[in-house]
Design a protein around this motif. Structure first.
Motif, PDB file in Angstrom:
ATOM      1  N   ASP A   1       6.032  -0.494   0.793  1.00 23.64           N
ATOM      2  CA  ASP A   1       4.962   0.087  -0.015  1.00 23.64           C
ATOM      3  C   ASP A   1       4.047   0.878   0.920  1.00 23.64           C
ATOM      4  O   ASP A   1       4.408   1.179   2.067  1.00 23.64           O
ATOM      5  CB  ASP A   1       4.187  -0.993  -0.782  1.00 23.64           C
ATOM      6  N   GLN A   2       2.849   1.193   0.456  1.00 19.44           N
ATOM      7  CA  GLN A   2       1.947   2.019   1.258  1.00 19.44           C
ATOM      8  C   GLN A   2       1.593   1.361   2.591  1.00 19.44           C
ATOM      9  O   GLN A   2       1.390   2.041   3.604  1.00 19.44           O
ATOM     10  CB  GLN A   2       0.660   2.301   0.459  1.00 19.44           C
TER      11      GLN A   2
ATOM     12  N   PHE B   1       4.191   2.258   5.140  1.00 18.00           N
ATOM     13  CA  PHE B   1       4.058   3.622   5.646  1.00 18.00           C
ATOM     14  C   PHE B   1       2.916   3.723   6.653  1.00 18.00           C
ATOM     15  O   PHE B   1       3.004   4.448   7.652  1.00 18.00           O
ATOM     16  CB  PHE B   1       3.836   4.604   4.492  1.00 18.00           C
TER      17      PHE B   1
ATOM     18  N   THR C   1       4.432   9.507   0.348  1.00 17.16           N
ATOM     19  CA  THR C   1       4.145   9.346  -1.074  1.00 17.16           C
ATOM     20  C   THR C   1       3.311   8.093  -1.314  1.00 17.16           C
ATOM     21  O   THR C   1       3.510   7.075  -0.657  1.00 17.16           O
ATOM     22  CB  THR C   1       5.467   9.223  -1.859  1.00 17.16           C
ATOM     23  N   THR C   2       2.408   8.164  -2.276  1.00 13.00           N
ATOM     24  CA  THR C   2       1.659   6.977  -2.714  1.00 13.00           C
ATOM     25  C   THR C   2       2.161   6.552  -4.088  1.00 13.00           C
ATOM     26  O   THR C   2       2.821   7.308  -4.798  1.00 13.00           O
ATOM     27  CB  THR C   2       0.156   7.278  -2.802  1.00 13.00           C
TER      28      THR C   2
ATOM     29  N   LYS D   1       7.910   8.155   2.682  1.00 12.76           N
ATOM     30  CA  LYS D   1       6.785   7.847   3.580  1.00 12.76           C
ATOM     31  C   LYS D   1       5.547   8.706   3.351  1.00 12.76           C
ATOM     32  O   LYS D   1       4.448   8.330   3.760  1.00 12.76           O
ATOM     33  CB  LYS D   1       7.243   7.959   5.037  1.00 12.76           C
TER      34      LYS D   1
ATOM     35  N   SER E   1       6.455   1.433  -4.729  1.00  9.66           N
ATOM     36  CA  SER E   1       6.788   0.250  -3.924  1.00  9.66           C
ATOM     37  C   SER E   1       8.178  -0.217  -4.317  1.00  9.66           C
ATOM     38  O   SER E   1       8.667   0.104  -5.409  1.00  9.66           O
ATOM     39  CB  SER E   1       5.762  -0.868  -4.147  1.00  9.66           C
TER      40      SER E   1
END
Length: 428
Positions: free
Chosen positions: A374-375, A378, A345-346, A343, A349
């Motif tokens: 994916d982002q 989050f 992290t970028t 959560k 996916s």
């Protein structure tokens, strides 16, 4: 950041398409016999397989329709139109009375087979639940109860099927025994790790190497509370399954027509074509969903820290030891555990889905196949103050991903080659 969801879905769809009955069945169908063709099918792709067999024999080979009969027993919502082969929709993962009647009718039809006939048995995952024929002394309700207990225990599918085989009059080679006058050809789509024929739909037409003692040991291993009738049945030598050398297998042929590895290979081709370094962890992974997710998250974070553009692929069938009272399945639980670990992290996916289109659930055709993260996932976790750890503790992944809008909803795919999990790492 580039939206990877279309690519993730394309990868999943490619894996499913590689195992669809319309693609894989016809080339393996045997020639027309001197007598009738009796088609007996079970599992989530049973109706689709039956329809594909009808097209081949009736349309391509111009078989007289009167020489083709049969029953295809599939999961509720997985039926397709057929002409000569009757389709019955039945319960899965917990059996229901429709499946019990279908199994009885299937055994009766097998017993009518003659020496010149072909008994064509078509199997996909789900056949164990769809064909329910309890041994003498065990009621249908008792069979349901032991199935529910096994599902909640975290036992892998192979162990579940060992117990089910020894409580059944159709599994563990017994369908072959019922139809042994005829030539028997079984064409199967594998939904089990390592493609063990005796585990696919609990092996109704192949010898069973496992024993009543093995079944009793599994009951003890998981501390399952079972009725005395179940205990007596597992103590009764008359309920032993059919072993190698049994006359029932004198005219039996078994062939795998689709397996998880081929679907994972189809998924890997797409990730490579998209420019990812592809790490294939294999088609036979087993284990607790959240523990496997932790291992895969570590791999993804390491790749990201090294600035690598990586696709981590895996198949197999994970399990969930149910401790809460939520809804979900192993793929959703895996994705939820990943979300908790990634959560902050970028650039990562993921998708986890069951190739049959249903991950856990209540047996409805609308059950989710899994989930994607994916982002955007989050961000919604933050804005809605969702705690993935709390949802994990209650085994409530479906509620979590309903809130974030990340459920993978495919409907019935009409095949089943286990799970497909994909993690895309786009570098640091």
């Amino acid at each position: 950041m580039t939206d990877r969801r279309p690519l993730l879905r394309s990868i999943f769809d490619a894996a499913v398409a590689a195992a669809h009955p319309d693609v894989v069945l016809a080339q393996h169908l045997p020639p027309i016999p001197a007598g009738k063709i009796i088609c007996l099918a079970a599992g989530k792709g049973a109706a689709a397989m039956a329809a594909a067999a009808e097209r081949y024999y009736l349309d391509t080979l111009k078989l007289d329709p009167a020489r083709l009969t049969g029953i295809a027993t599939t999961r509720h919502g997985h039926g397709v139109p057929t002409r000569r082969i009757k389709v019955i929709e039945a319960g899965h993962p917990v059996p229901d009375e429709a499946g019990m009647k279908a199994a009885e009718d299937t055994l009766r039809l097998a017993a009518l087979a003659e020496a010149d006939d072909l008994m064509l048995v078509l199997l996909t995952g789900g056949g164990s639940a769809n064909w329910t024929a309890p041994v003498e002394g065990v009621s249908f309700a008792q069979k349901q109860q032991v199935t529910r207990a096994l599902l909640r225990s975290g036992a892998p599918i192979g162990e579940m099927n060992i117990v089910r085989k020894h409580l059944s009059r159709i599994k563990g080679g017994r369908l072959a025994r019922a139809g042994q006058k005829a030539e028997i050809v079984t064409l199967a789509t594998s939904d089990v790790p390592h493609d063990d024929p005796s585990a696919i739909a609990s092996g109704p037409t192949v010898p069973d190497p496992t024993t009543l003692a093995d079944a009793r040991a599994i009951i003890a291993k998981y501390g399952l509370q079972i009725d005395d009738a179940i205990r007596r049945a597992l103590d009764d030598p008359g309920n032993e399954s059919c072993k190698p050398g049994d006359p029932a297998f004198a005219r039996v042929t078994f062939k795998l027509i689709a397996r998880p590895k081929a679907s994972l290979d189809a998924a890997a081709k797409l990730t490579k074509d998209a420019g990812y370094e592809t790490i294939d962890l294999g088609a036979d992974l087993e284990g607790e969903a959240r523990e496997v997710a932790a291992d895969h998250a570590r791999r993804a974070l390491k790749a990201r820290a090294e600035g690598r553009r990586v696709a981590i692929l895996s198949g197999g069938e994970l399990t969930v030891t149910v401790r809460g009272n939520g809804r979900g399945g192993p793929n959703q639980e895996y994705a939820l555990a990943l979300a908790d670990l990634l959560k902050d992290t970028t650039g990562i996916s993921a998708l986890a889905g069951d190739t049959d289109g249903a991950d856990g659930g209540a047996g409805s055709a609308s059950d989710p196949a899994g989930a994607m993260i994916d982002q955007a996932t989050f961000a919604k976790m933050t804005s809605q103050k969702l705690d993935p750890g709390a949802y994990l503790a209650n085994n409530d992944a479906t509620a979590f991903f309903t809130a974030t809008g990340d459920l993978l909803l495919t409907g019935p795919t009409l095949t089943n080659v286990n799970d497909i999990r994909v993690i895309l790492v786009d570098g640091s």
